[in-house]
Design a protein around this motif. Sequence first.
Motif, mmCIF file in Angstrom:
data_model
loop_
_atom_site.group_PDB
_atom_site.id
_atom_site.type_symbol
_atom_site.label_atom_id
_atom_site.label_comp_id
_atom_site.label_asym_id
_atom_site.label_seq_id
_atom_site.Cartn_x
_atom_site.Cartn_y
_atom_site.Cartn_z
ATOM 1 N N ALA A 60 -10.461 -0.950 6.531
ATOM 2 C CA ALA A 60 -9.941 -0.601 7.860
ATOM 3 C C ALA A 60 -10.803 0.438 8.563
ATOM 4 C CB ALA A 60 -8.511 -0.077 7.724
ATOM 5 N N ARG A 61 -11.743 1.065 7.825
ATOM 6 C CA ARG A 61 -12.579 2.144 8.358
ATOM 7 C C ARG A 61 -11.695 3.262 8.930
ATOM 8 N NH1 ARG A 61 -17.734 1.800 8.433
ATOM 9 N NH2 ARG A 61 -17.885 3.416 10.069
ATOM 10 N N LEU A 62 -10.838 3.755 8.052
ATOM 11 C CA LEU A 62 -9.845 4.744 8.473
ATOM 12 C C LEU A 62 -10.493 6.016 9.015
ATOM 13 C CD1 LEU A 62 -6.797 4.206 8.270
ATOM 14 C CD2 LEU A 62 -6.710 5.864 6.412
ATOM 15 N N GLN A 63 -11.703 6.285 8.597
ATOM 16 C CA GLN A 63 -12.397 7.488 9.077
ATOM 17 C C GLN A 63 -12.683 7.435 10.576
ATOM 18 O OE1 GLN A 63 -13.626 5.248 6.985
ATOM 19 N NE2 GLN A 63 -15.749 4.683 7.509
ATOM 20 N N ASP A 64 -12.564 6.266 11.189
ATOM 21 C CA ASP A 64 -12.831 6.119 12.618
ATOM 22 C C ASP A 64 -11.588 6.362 13.481
ATOM 23 O OD1 ASP A 64 -15.418 5.462 11.969
ATOM 24 O OD2 ASP A 64 -15.088 3.302 12.060
ATOM 25 N N VAL A 91 -8.948 12.244 8.068
ATOM 26 C CA VAL A 91 -8.278 11.949 9.340
ATOM 27 C C VAL A 91 -7.729 13.245 9.922
ATOM 28 C CG1 VAL A 91 -6.366 10.705 10.429
ATOM 29 C CG2 VAL A 91 -7.736 9.593 8.643
ATOM 30 N N GLN A 92 -7.930 13.430 11.213
ATOM 31 C CA GLN A 92 -7.578 14.700 11.855
ATOM 32 C C GLN A 92 -6.080 14.977 11.820
ATOM 33 O OE1 GLN A 92 -9.023 14.981 15.871
ATOM 34 N NE2 GLN A 92 -7.907 16.862 16.313
ATOM 35 N N ARG A 93 -5.267 13.962 12.100
ATOM 36 C CA ARG A 93 -3.812 14.179 12.151
ATOM 37 C C ARG A 93 -3.106 13.048 11.416
ATOM 38 N NH1 ARG A 93 -0.419 17.580 14.291
ATOM 39 N NH2 ARG A 93 1.622 17.015 15.069
ATOM 40 N N VAL A 94 -2.256 13.417 10.472
ATOM 41 C CA VAL A 94 -1.500 12.447 9.684
ATOM 42 C C VAL A 94 -0.010 12.697 9.888
ATOM 43 C CG1 VAL A 94 -0.990 11.568 7.379
ATOM 44 C CG2 VAL A 94 -3.330 12.260 7.967
ATOM 45 N N VAL A 95 0.675 11.674 10.329
ATOM 46 C CA VAL A 95 2.123 11.737 10.552
ATOM 47 C C VAL A 95 2.783 10.812 9.533
ATOM 48 C CG1 VAL A 95 4.002 11.345 12.197
ATOM 49 C CG2 VAL A 95 1.768 12.156 13.009
ATOM 50 N N ALA A 96 3.833 11.291 8.874
ATOM 51 C CA ALA A 96 4.483 10.488 7.842
ATOM 52 C C ALA A 96 5.988 10.424 8.072
ATOM 53 C CB ALA A 96 4.195 11.054 6.459
ATOM 54 N N ARG A 97 6.525 9.243 7.893
ATOM 55 C CA ARG A 97 7.970 9.016 8.012
ATOM 56 C C ARG A 97 8.670 9.398 6.719
ATOM 57 N NH1 ARG A 97 10.408 2.873 8.263
ATOM 58 N NH2 ARG A 97 12.641 3.366 8.137
ATOM 59 N N VAL A 98 9.753 10.161 6.834
ATOM 60 C CA VAL A 98 10.598 10.517 5.692
ATOM 61 C C VAL A 98 11.859 9.669 5.766
ATOM 62 C CG1 VAL A 98 11.764 12.364 4.451
ATOM 63 C CG2 VAL A 98 9.732 12.886 5.812
ATOM 64 N N ASN A 99 12.077 8.837 4.753
ATOM 65 C CA ASN A 99 13.255 7.973 4.741
ATOM 66 C C ASN A 99 14.466 8.639 4.097
ATOM 67 O OD1 ASN A 99 12.106 5.145 5.641
ATOM 68 N ND2 ASN A 99 10.603 6.001 4.230
ATOM 69 N N ASP A 100 14.221 9.352 3.009
ATOM 70 C CA ASP A 100 15.296 10.031 2.287
ATOM 71 C C ASP A 100 15.146 11.536 2.491
ATOM 72 O OD1 ASP A 100 17.061 11.170 0.471
ATOM 73 O OD2 ASP A 100 16.644 9.712 -1.109
#
Length: 226
Positions: A60-64, A91-100
Amino acid sequence: MRVAIAGAGAVGRSTAAELVEAGHEVLLIERDAANVLRTGLERANWLVADACELASLEEARLQDYQVVIAATGDDKVNLVVALLAKTEFAVQRVVARVNDPRNEWLFDEGWGVDRAVSTPRIMAAMVEEAVGVGDLVRLLTLRTGQTNLVGVTLPGATPLAGKPVRTLRLPADAALVAILRGSRVIVPQQDDPLEPGDEMLFMATVDVEAQIQEALHITPQGQPAR
């Protein structure tokens, strides 16, 4: 801005749709091809792969990408994606969903998470701030403007006390999505009993909101119906 989203479930698809509409370039990474086929997000880019696999993220070339959103329904997956995005691809900004909500303490910089988004926690905060006993309050309006997230708190004298969720006679275009009881967030099951003070969250169309209060035996003034 380039945004990569891991997970094309309801949350991932909705987020992608909003970002695409706002003019951002979006890549959805989803291992279930069936989810890809039913999305209808033609303006988003797609990669059918497991976002927990380092090779998939390299493809996916996540670094881009400036932002990565871990939006799956599995907290373990979201943590792995966040950690890989931050440590392997910077990656400059990482957002993560919390389910529990019980896992919320894990979602910090140690796992590569810049911002944790806990839907139950957000809903609880909104209800604590906005909903009076018996009042029906709109908490969130969806993009179409025809469907809302609404909250109602059951009065102390509710005739529904002790009765199971299945006894509610809700209108066709309304769904009970969560019950907030003290510090607990309950995903309602048919046999779960209702209690006075329960903060109930519904998704509903505008034209059936009054019928929700009727189903809860609450008058428009927020009092229990006799």
